[in-house]
Scaffold this motif. Structure first.
Motif, PDB file in Angstrom:
ATOM      1  N   UNK A 279      42.158  42.329  32.991  1.00 12.71           N
ATOM      2  CA  UNK A 279      42.328  41.688  34.289  1.00 12.71           C
ATOM      3  C   UNK A 279      41.327  42.241  35.305  1.00 12.71           C
ATOM      4  N   UNK A 280      41.105  43.558  35.266  1.00 18.15           N
ATOM      5  CA  UNK A 280      40.121  44.157  36.178  1.00 18.15           C
ATOM      6  C   UNK A 280      38.723  43.641  35.880  1.00 18.15           C
ATOM      7  N   UNK A 281      38.387  43.507  34.578  1.00 17.19           N
ATOM      8  CA  UNK A 281      37.073  42.987  34.224  1.00 17.19           C
ATOM      9  C   UNK A 281      36.870  41.573  34.717  1.00 17.19           C
ATOM     10  N   UNK A 282      37.882  40.703  34.544  1.00 16.72           N
ATOM     11  CA  UNK A 282      37.776  39.323  35.020  1.00 16.72           C
ATOM     12  C   UNK A 282      37.681  39.280  36.546  1.00 16.72           C
ATOM     13  N   UNK A 283      38.477  40.111  37.214  1.00 18.61           N
ATOM     14  CA  UNK A 283      38.435  40.146  38.683  1.00 18.61           C
ATOM     15  C   UNK A 283      37.064  40.593  39.178  1.00 18.61           C
ATOM     16  N   UNK A 284      36.527  41.629  38.556  1.00 15.17           N
ATOM     17  CA  UNK A 284      35.194  42.100  38.940  1.00 15.17           C
ATOM     18  C   UNK A 284      34.154  41.018  38.705  1.00 15.17           C
ATOM     19  N   UNK A 285      34.289  40.311  37.578  1.00 17.91           N
ATOM     20  CA  UNK A 285      33.350  39.221  37.277  1.00 17.91           C
ATOM     21  C   UNK A 285      33.372  38.162  38.380  1.00 17.91           C
ATOM     22  N   UNK A 286      34.573  37.729  38.770  1.00 20.09           N
ATOM     23  CA  UNK A 286      34.680  36.692  39.790  1.00 20.09           C
ATOM     24  C   UNK A 286      34.169  37.174  41.143  1.00 20.09           C
ATOM     25  N   UNK A 287      34.520  38.414  41.503  1.00 17.19           N
ATOM     26  CA  UNK A 287      34.067  38.946  42.791  1.00 17.19           C
ATOM     27  C   UNK A 287      32.557  39.091  42.804  1.00 17.19           C
ATOM     28  N   UNK A 288      31.996  39.600  41.710  1.00 13.55           N
ATOM     29  CA  UNK A 288      30.547  39.784  41.647  1.00 13.55           C
ATOM     30  C   UNK A 288      29.828  38.443  41.727  1.00 13.55           C
TER      31      UNK A 288
ATOM     32  N   UNK B 148      24.328  40.361  36.380  1.00 16.92           N
ATOM     33  CA  UNK B 148      25.065  41.279  37.265  1.00 16.92           C
ATOM     34  C   UNK B 148      26.555  41.252  36.937  1.00 16.92           C
ATOM     35  N   UNK B 149      27.094  40.039  36.663  1.00 16.08           N
ATOM     36  CA  UNK B 149      28.514  39.941  36.341  1.00 16.08           C
ATOM     37  C   UNK B 149      28.868  40.645  35.045  1.00 16.08           C
ATOM     38  N   UNK B 150      28.027  40.431  34.012  1.00 14.35           N
ATOM     39  CA  UNK B 150      28.298  41.103  32.740  1.00 14.35           C
ATOM     40  C   UNK B 150      28.209  42.611  32.877  1.00 14.35           C
ATOM     41  N   UNK B 151      27.186  43.078  33.601  1.00 22.32           N
ATOM     42  CA  UNK B 151      27.054  44.533  33.774  1.00 22.32           C
ATOM     43  C   UNK B 151      28.257  45.101  34.520  1.00 22.32           C
ATOM     44  N   UNK B 152      28.693  44.401  35.560  1.00 26.17           N
ATOM     45  CA  UNK B 152      29.840  44.893  36.335  1.00 26.17           C
ATOM     46  C   UNK B 152      31.129  44.817  35.526  1.00 26.17           C
ATOM     47  N   UNK B 153      31.321  43.659  34.834  1.00 21.58           N
ATOM     48  CA  UNK B 153      32.542  43.522  34.040  1.00 21.58           C
ATOM     49  C   UNK B 153      32.569  44.530  32.899  1.00 21.58           C
ATOM     50  N   UNK B 154      31.405  44.733  32.258  1.00 21.46           N
ATOM     51  CA  UNK B 154      31.362  45.716  31.178  1.00 21.46           C
ATOM     52  C   UNK B 154      31.673  47.120  31.700  1.00 21.46           C
ATOM     53  N   UNK B 155      31.129  47.430  32.865  1.00 18.73           N
ATOM     54  CA  UNK B 155      31.424  48.754  33.456  1.00 18.73           C
ATOM     55  C   UNK B 155      32.906  48.894  33.766  1.00 18.73           C
ATOM     56  N   UNK B 156      33.502  47.805  34.290  1.00 15.82           N
ATOM     57  CA  UNK B 156      34.935  47.866  34.593  1.00 15.82           C
ATOM     58  C   UNK B 156      35.754  48.010  33.321  1.00 15.82           C
ATOM     59  N   UNK B 157      35.360  47.240  32.278  1.00  7.94           N
ATOM     60  CA  UNK B 157      36.082  47.357  31.013  1.00  7.94           C
ATOM     61  C   UNK B 157      35.900  48.728  30.401  1.00  7.94           C
ATOM     62  N   UNK B 158      34.695  49.293  30.517  1.00  2.00           N
ATOM     63  CA  UNK B 158      34.456  50.623  29.967  1.00  2.00           C
ATOM     64  C   UNK B 158      35.315  51.667  30.673  1.00  2.00           C
ATOM     65  N   UNK B 159      35.330  51.586  32.006  1.00  2.00           N
ATOM     66  CA  UNK B 159      36.165  52.530  32.763  1.00  2.00           C
ATOM     67  C   UNK B 159      37.644  52.317  32.430  1.00  2.00           C
TER      68      UNK B 159
END
Length: 461
Positions: A54-63, A180-191
């Motif tokens: 859910x955090x990854x999807x949210x970050x993707x949409x926000x980014x 940018x979205x993939x990098x941010x979502x991947x970072x969120x998923x990694x964290x």
């Protein structure tokens, strides 16, 4: 009909004072459920995975939203800068060669008030964009092959009012958003994944004392005074440990009292029974012929009661605590008080067996007496060695037997250890003795009479 031995289940000799009910009850076999710790750890893992996703999807949409806004602001800023430059420049040709610039992602057009193209950047569409002020999306009409995101603002020209249009290709914007979205979502998923692993590890560490206490409780025997539960440093687990120990002490004290009472009661019966047998033997010799049959039946009943008391005394002495020994089964049977007139067909080969002599003797006394009471005149006894080192003691008599549905019902009761109301003392006692030896009791189908198979586990090393 069942094949009871000894007094009925509601009699004093088979009341809750009977120590055989203190034998550990093994729950029926079935699919094993995972432990509480395992279930909770898996639930935390699933919850963490859900929130990480859910955090990854949210970050993707926000980014995506933020990148779009940033790119629009960049277009707007570029339009302002370009407008200032165009105001200060001298007159330019209406068309500029496309090979003067290598950029294929950005373009601009200067359009007159009448919609005529005045100036354009390299690789910009040759046809003027006709869009309202502000931001708009331009769909390619087939002339240049690109879709554009266009910012339109008014700009005075030498020829009069005009419009400055600065654009970026939609493909470039999509590529930027995706990267940018993939990098941010991947970072969120990694964290989130790292946090999930950390939470799972912490949860297992926090639940480890509960799993250890559960394992200790599984092996805890309140009747063994040498066995103690491990100390617990958690406040909630310390309370559970204290409650279990208190319950175990009260249970052990009650069992000890019941055991002592039953042992004394059974021991006190032996002497009167021996005197009764002697008196009945004398009365049988002196009685007239017409009374001898009744006296003989009375003496047989007293003899059977003596054998039951002997079996109970054997169990009371052991308390279901095993003393493994190497025994000769034929020699053991020769020492048992067996019914008169009952023939035993013993194994001809080696009859060595590893078992507790007292418990095995108590079980055999009841099983053989059970056969005699139900009209058997011969009992065949055989030993069957098992691959795991244990053996099965099988007894088959030529007595009345039971119907197949009754045998199935008795087997079900034995498997579930639901003795009350479904069988007598003999089968129940033999099953408890077999379970104490790591085995069980089953009633196999036989051609005639009644069969009992008492499986004993291998002796401990």
């Amino acid at each position: 009909m069942t094949r009871p031995v000894g007094p009925p289940l509601n009699s004093p000799l088979n009341s809750p004072l009977n120590p055989t009910v203190t034998a550990p009850v093994k729950p029926p076999e079935g699919p094993r459920r995972p432990s509480i710790a395992g279930r909770l750890a898996r639930q935390l893992l699933m919850i963490s995975a859900f929130w990480a996703l859910l955090a990854g999807v949210s970050v993707w949409l926000v980014v995506q939203e933020e990148v779009d806004e940033l790119l629009d602001e960049t277009l707007q800023a570029s339009s302002q800068v370009l407008g200032q430059l165009l105001r200060q420049s001298s007159a330019m040709p209406a068309e500029i060669a496309d090979n003067d610039d290598l950029s294929t992602h950005f373009a601009w057009q200067l359009v007159g008030a009448d919609g005529r193209l005045l100036h354009r950047s390299p690789l910009a569409p040759v046809n003027a964009w006709k869009l309202p002020p502000g931001f708009s999306d331009w769909q390619d009409d087939g002339t240049d092959g690109d879709d554009w995101r266009v910012h339109v603002r008014p700009l005075p020209t030498v020829a009069g009012p005009g419009w400055l249009m600065v654009a970026q290709t939609s493909a470039e914007r999509k590529e930027v958003r995706t990267r940018v979205g993939l990098a941010s979502a991947f970072s969120a998923l990694l964290v989130g994944g790292l946090c999930m692993m950390w939470m799972n590890r912490r949860a297992r560490a926090e639940l480890a004392p509960l799993a250890e206490l559960s394992s200790a409780l599984a092996d805890y025997d309140p009747l063994d005074t040498r066995q103690l539960l491990p100390e617990q440093h958690r406040q909630e687990l310390a309370g559970i440990r204290a409650a279990v120990l208190d319950l175990g002490q009260r249970l052990a004290q009650r069992v000890a009292n019941e055991r002592a009472f039953s042992a004394h009661a059974a021991h006190a019966l032996r002497t009167p029974l021996a005197g009764m047998d002697a008196q009945l033997a004398m009365a049988l010799r002196e009685a007239p012929p017409e009374s001898r049959a009744r006296l003989q039946r009375t003496r047989e009943a007293a003899d059977r009661l003596r054998r039951v008391v002997t079996a109970l005394l054997t169990l009371f002495r052991t308390g279901m605590s095993l003393r493994w020994q190497r025994l000769d089964l034929i020699e053991l049977l020769s020492l048992l008080p067996l019914p008169d007139g009952l023939a035993l067909d013993l194994p001809e080969d080696e009859a060595g067996i590893d078992a507790d002599p007292d418990l095995l003797a108590a079980a055999l006394i009841n099983l053989i007496d059970n056969a005699w009471r139900h009209g058997a005149s011969r009992v065949q006894l055989r030993l069957h060695r098992q691959p795991d080192g244990g053996l099965t003691v099988q007894l088959v008599d030529n007595g009345e037997g039971v119907a197949d549905w009754q045998r199935v019902d008795l087997n079900d009761a034995l498997e579930r250890q639901q003795y009350e109301g479904r069988m007598g003392l003999g089968l129940m006692m033999a099953d408890l003795v077999a379970r104490a030896h790591g085995g069980d009791l089953r009633l196999p189908p036989v051609d005639g009479g009644f069969g009992v198979a008492m499986r004993l586990g291998p002796a401990p090393d």
